[in-house]
Design a protein around this motif. Structure first.
Motif, PDB file in Angstrom:
ATOM      1  N   THR A  21       0.822  -1.018   0.035  1.00  0.00           N
ATOM      2  CA  THR A  21      -0.053  -0.120   0.128  1.00  0.00           C
ATOM      3  C   THR A  21       0.822   1.077   0.070  1.00  0.00           C
ATOM      4  O   THR A  21       1.656   1.494   0.751  1.00  0.00           O
ATOM      5  CB  THR A  21      -0.910   0.096   1.359  1.00  0.00           C
ATOM      6  OG1 THR A  21      -1.764  -0.964   1.177  1.00  0.00           O
ATOM      7  CG2 THR A  21      -1.771   1.298   1.163  1.00  0.00           C
ATOM      8  N   LEU A  22       0.657   1.974  -0.954  1.00  0.00           N
ATOM      9  CA  LEU A  22       1.440   3.487  -1.034  1.00  0.00           C
ATOM     10  C   LEU A  22       0.341   4.603  -0.563  1.00  0.00           C
ATOM     11  O   LEU A  22      -0.695   4.847  -1.126  1.00  0.00           O
ATOM     12  CB  LEU A  22       1.839   3.618  -2.389  1.00  0.00           C
ATOM     13  CG  LEU A  22       2.482   5.049  -2.662  1.00  0.00           C
ATOM     14  CD1 LEU A  22       3.721   5.332  -1.898  1.00  0.00           C
ATOM     15  CD2 LEU A  22       2.965   5.153  -4.190  1.00  0.00           C
ATOM     16  N   LEU A  23       0.815   5.497   0.421  1.00  0.00           N
ATOM     17  CA  LEU A  23       0.173   6.445   0.971  1.00  0.00           C
ATOM     18  C   LEU A  23       0.820   7.849   0.584  1.00  0.00           C
ATOM     19  O   LEU A  23       1.909   7.866   0.682  1.00  0.00           O
ATOM     20  CB  LEU A  23      -0.256   6.562   2.174  1.00  0.00           C
ATOM     21  CG  LEU A  23      -0.919   5.301   2.945  1.00  0.00           C
ATOM     22  CD1 LEU A  23      -0.923   5.496   4.440  1.00  0.00           C
ATOM     23  CD2 LEU A  23      -2.048   4.905   2.568  1.00  0.00           C
ATOM     24  N   VAL A  24       0.088   8.683  -0.181  1.00  0.00           N
ATOM     25  CA  VAL A  24       0.815   9.965  -0.549  1.00  0.00           C
ATOM     26  C   VAL A  24       0.094  11.134  -0.282  1.00  0.00           C
ATOM     27  O   VAL A  24      -1.291  11.108  -0.324  1.00  0.00           O
ATOM     28  CB  VAL A  24       0.928  10.037  -2.142  1.00  0.00           C
ATOM     29  CG1 VAL A  24       1.466  11.094  -2.651  1.00  0.00           C
ATOM     30  CG2 VAL A  24       2.088   8.571  -2.614  1.00  0.00           C
ATOM     31  N   SER A  25       0.944  12.160   0.145  1.00  0.00           N
ATOM     32  CA  SER A  25      -0.030  13.398   0.707  1.00  0.00           C
ATOM     33  C   SER A  25       1.078  14.443   0.235  1.00  0.00           C
ATOM     34  O   SER A  25       2.218  14.618   0.122  1.00  0.00           O
ATOM     35  CB  SER A  25      -0.291  13.438   1.943  1.00  0.00           C
ATOM     36  OG  SER A  25       0.804  13.253   2.912  1.00  0.00           O
ATOM     37  N   GLY A  26       0.365  15.866   0.198  1.00  0.00           N
ATOM     38  CA  GLY A  26       1.118  16.873  -0.138  1.00  0.00           C
ATOM     39  C   GLY A  26       0.132  17.940  -0.747  1.00  0.00           C
ATOM     40  O   GLY A  26      -1.219  17.834  -0.752  1.00  0.00           O
ATOM     41  N   ALA A  27       0.871  19.175  -1.343  1.00  0.00           N
ATOM     42  CA  ALA A  27       0.079  20.333  -2.054  1.00  0.00           C
ATOM     43  C   ALA A  27      -0.493  19.684  -3.236  1.00  0.00           C
ATOM     44  O   ALA A  27       0.176  18.847  -4.175  1.00  0.00           O
ATOM     45  CB  ALA A  27       1.049  21.091  -2.253  1.00  0.00           C
ATOM     46  N   PHE A  58      -8.212  23.581  -5.900  1.00  0.00           N
ATOM     47  CA  PHE A  58      -7.448  24.975  -6.244  1.00  0.00           C
ATOM     48  C   PHE A  58      -6.507  25.348  -5.031  1.00  0.00           C
ATOM     49  O   PHE A  58      -6.816  26.077  -4.197  1.00  0.00           O
ATOM     50  CB  PHE A  58      -8.261  26.078  -6.526  1.00  0.00           C
ATOM     51  CG  PHE A  58      -9.095  25.789  -7.764  1.00  0.00           C
ATOM     52  CD1 PHE A  58      -8.792  25.712  -9.214  1.00  0.00           C
ATOM     53  CD2 PHE A  58     -10.723  25.553  -7.578  1.00  0.00           C
ATOM     54  CE1 PHE A  58      -9.771  25.429  -9.996  1.00  0.00           C
ATOM     55  CE2 PHE A  58     -11.659  24.999  -8.617  1.00  0.00           C
ATOM     56  CZ  PHE A  58     -11.108  25.066  -9.656  1.00  0.00           C
ATOM     57  N   GLY A  59      -5.311  24.700  -4.890  1.00  0.00           N
ATOM     58  CA  GLY A  59      -4.288  24.806  -3.889  1.00  0.00           C
ATOM     59  C   GLY A  59      -4.569  24.297  -2.612  1.00  0.00           C
ATOM     60  O   GLY A  59      -3.967  24.706  -1.694  1.00  0.00           O
ATOM     61  N   GLY A  60      -5.145  23.044  -2.791  1.00  0.00           N
ATOM     62  CA  GLY A  60      -5.700  22.436  -1.521  1.00  0.00           C
ATOM     63  C   GLY A  60      -4.614  21.283  -1.080  1.00  0.00           C
ATOM     64  O   GLY A  60      -3.471  21.317  -1.734  1.00  0.00           O
ATOM     65  N   ASN A  61      -4.799  20.355  -0.363  1.00  0.00           N
ATOM     66  CA  ASN A  61      -4.108  19.216   0.286  1.00  0.00           C
ATOM     67  C   ASN A  61      -4.518  17.897  -0.679  1.00  0.00           C
ATOM     68  O   ASN A  61      -5.569  17.638  -0.803  1.00  0.00           O
ATOM     69  CB  ASN A  61      -3.845  19.159   1.610  1.00  0.00           C
ATOM     70  CG  ASN A  61      -3.653  20.266   2.346  1.00  0.00           C
ATOM     71  OD1 ASN A  61      -2.508  20.732   1.795  1.00  0.00           O
ATOM     72  ND2 ASN A  61      -4.204  20.690   3.370  1.00  0.00           N
ATOM     73  N   PHE A  62      -3.481  17.292  -1.013  1.00  0.00           N
ATOM     74  CA  PHE A  62      -3.893  16.058  -2.043  1.00  0.00           C
ATOM     75  C   PHE A  62      -3.536  14.611  -0.918  1.00  0.00           C
ATOM     76  O   PHE A  62      -2.323  14.776  -0.384  1.00  0.00           O
ATOM     77  CB  PHE A  62      -2.987  16.106  -3.212  1.00  0.00           C
ATOM     78  CG  PHE A  62      -3.070  14.662  -3.919  1.00  0.00           C
ATOM     79  CD1 PHE A  62      -4.069  14.589  -4.745  1.00  0.00           C
ATOM     80  CD2 PHE A  62      -2.036  13.873  -3.807  1.00  0.00           C
ATOM     81  CE1 PHE A  62      -3.919  13.246  -5.668  1.00  0.00           C
ATOM     82  CE2 PHE A  62      -1.813  12.499  -4.485  1.00  0.00           C
ATOM     83  CZ  PHE A  62      -2.956  12.394  -5.422  1.00  0.00           C
ATOM     84  N   PHE A  63      -4.491  13.684  -1.012  1.00  0.00           N
ATOM     85  CA  PHE A  63      -4.136  12.444  -0.483  1.00  0.00           C
ATOM     86  C   PHE A  63      -4.546  11.372  -1.266  1.00  0.00           C
ATOM     87  O   PHE A  63      -5.668  11.505  -1.833  1.00  0.00           O
ATOM     88  CB  PHE A  63      -5.177  12.441   0.744  1.00  0.00           C
ATOM     89  CG  PHE A  63      -4.968  13.638   1.855  1.00  0.00           C
ATOM     90  CD1 PHE A  63      -4.088  13.407   2.765  1.00  0.00           C
ATOM     91  CD2 PHE A  63      -5.687  14.555   1.704  1.00  0.00           C
ATOM     92  CE1 PHE A  63      -4.038  14.584   3.859  1.00  0.00           C
ATOM     93  CE2 PHE A  63      -5.235  15.853   2.360  1.00  0.00           C
ATOM     94  CZ  PHE A  63      -4.743  15.699   3.670  1.00  0.00           C
ATOM     95  N   GLN A  64      -3.685  10.595  -1.234  1.00  0.00           N
ATOM     96  CA  GLN A  64      -4.071   9.176  -2.166  1.00  0.00           C
ATOM     97  C   GLN A  64      -3.599   7.786  -1.468  1.00  0.00           C
ATOM     98  O   GLN A  64      -2.433   7.854  -0.816  1.00  0.00           O
ATOM     99  CB  GLN A  64      -3.075   9.358  -3.587  1.00  0.00           C
ATOM    100  CG  GLN A  64      -3.261   8.486  -4.530  1.00  0.00           C
ATOM    101  CD  GLN A  64      -2.701   8.321  -5.750  1.00  0.00           C
ATOM    102  OE1 GLN A  64      -2.662   9.607  -6.279  1.00  0.00           O
ATOM    103  NE2 GLN A  64      -2.231   7.508  -6.365  1.00  0.00           N
ATOM    104  N   ARG A  65      -4.275   6.691  -1.636  1.00  0.00           N
ATOM    105  CA  ARG A  65      -3.982   5.413  -1.174  1.00  0.00           C
ATOM    106  C   ARG A  65      -4.151   4.657  -2.366  1.00  0.00           C
ATOM    107  O   ARG A  65      -4.877   4.590  -3.087  1.00  0.00           O
ATOM    108  CB  ARG A  65      -5.016   5.125  -0.210  1.00  0.00           C
ATOM    109  CG  ARG A  65      -5.004   3.706   0.385  1.00  0.00           C
ATOM    110  CD  ARG A  65      -6.034   3.356   1.425  1.00  0.00           C
ATOM    111  NE  ARG A  65      -5.748   2.096   2.142  1.00  0.00           N
ATOM    112  CZ  ARG A  65      -6.132   0.857   1.485  1.00  0.00           C
ATOM    113  NH1 ARG A  65      -7.175   0.927   0.540  1.00  0.00           N
ATOM    114  NH2 ARG A  65      -5.896  -0.135   2.156  1.00  0.00           N
ATOM    115  N   THR A  66      -3.077   3.793  -2.440  1.00  0.00           N
ATOM    116  CA  THR A  66      -2.907   2.971  -3.830  1.00  0.00           C
ATOM    117  C   THR A  66      -2.720   1.517  -3.153  1.00  0.00           C
ATOM    118  O   THR A  66      -1.380   1.454  -2.557  1.00  0.00           O
ATOM    119  CB  THR A  66      -1.881   3.404  -4.843  1.00  0.00           C
ATOM    120  OG1 THR A  66      -2.200   4.806  -5.038  1.00  0.00           O
ATOM    121  CG2 THR A  66      -2.235   2.450  -5.997  1.00  0.00           C
TER     122      THR A  66
END
Length: 302
Positions: A21-27, A58-66
């Motif tokens: 599982t890959l968790l990614v977060s940031g702008a 528009f300029g928020g925080n990004f979160f992804q689970r793969t």
């Protein structure tokens, strides 16, 4: 401190050594899903589940689970981590966490006299419903010791001294936990933990509060609910912070009640909600579905 350490029961889990599982977060910005996926594609990964969230497009925080599979993942893990560091951290400025499917979280459960949440978690773990290994149960009472032994889980009795100074008990618990667990669950552990304890433990702590927070913070919430004449009671599972009952919320649920219900009725009915809410929160954490967004949580369903 007294302890009994029976032989551990086998964990009925399917260990997926080629899954991760890959968790990614940031702008947030355009194209992040494609760019993250391309790194996995370079390792011939097969994506079996992907979910993402932006709190503001528009300029928020990004979160992804793969969740993905890679043949011979363990042999390729170091190379994949290096590629993620180069592409995800250096080029995209995102943070990431790679969790092997073979890594089952080691969990310590802290409880007091009430046993409903504790026994429910032990039962679910034994059935394989929650991908965790219960490393130990710690209690400031011995009431639950015999029941815990039936699950072949080590039980430790660490009494809490009378008065406000709990430092000796907390130090003993820290010794038991240190290096042995990835998560601590407070299954109706009726002690307030000090900020020093939270810092020393160094792993996430999940608490079940027998109230639909932020209502009725602190002790005796069912009595307070009855006095207020509420028509709904609930439970809240949240991460523990130094601010009492104000940590990021993972899950909540409610049940309808009436004026005819006594405070004891509310407590009895609330216990069912507490079990379910805590089990869901622990499951989601152990499945790496929960990501922090400041004081909030992002909980992925896929």
């Amino acid at each position: 401190m007294t302890a009994t350490q029976p032989t551990r029961g086998t964990l009925p889990q399917v260990i997926r050594r080629d899954q991760a599982t890959l968790l990614v977060s940031g702008a947030d910005r355009q194209g992040l899903v494609t760019e993250v996926s391309s790194v996995l594609a370079d390792f011939d990964a097969n994506i079996i589940s992907l979910d993402q969230h932006s709190d503001d497009p528009f300029g928020g925080n990004f979160f992804q689970r793969t969740v993905f599979t890679v043949t011979d993942f363990e042999a390729k893990q170091s190379a994949l981590e290096a590629a993620l560091e180069d592409n995800i951290t250096e080029e995209l400025g995102l943070t990431w966490q790679l969790i092997p499917g073979s890594k089952i979280k080691r969990v310590a459960i802290l409880a007091s006299k009430a046993d409903h949440c504790l026994l429910d978690l032990l039962w679910r773990q034994r059935r394989g419903d929650i991908p965790m290994s219960v490393a130990m149960v710690i209690s400031n009472h011995v009431d639950v010791a015999a029941d815990v032994r039936q699950f072949n889980v080590p039980f430790f009795h660490v009494p809490s001294a009378a008065g406000s100074d709990k430092s000796a008990a907390e130090a003993e618990i820290v010794k038991l936990l240190e290096g042995n667990v990835d998560l601590v669950v407070l299954a109706r552990y009726m002690q307030i933990l000090s900020p020093e304890f939270l810092d020393q433990v160094g792993v996430p702590i999940i608490n079940i509060h027998h109230s639909f927070l932020p209502a009725f913070i602190g002790a005796a919430p069912y009595r307070k609910a009855k006095e207020r004449g509420v028509k709904l009671i609930g439970a809240t599972a949240h991460y523990v912070t130094a601010d009492l009952d104000e940590g990021p919320i993972i899950d909540q649920d409610v049940v309808r009640v009436t004026h005819a219900d006594t405070a004891a009725d509310l407590q009895r009915r609330g216990a069912d909600v507490e079990r379910q809410v805590l089990a869901r929160a622990v499951t989601w954490h152990c499945e790496d579905r929960v990501m922090l967004n400041g004081h909030e949580t992002v909980v992925f369903s896929n």
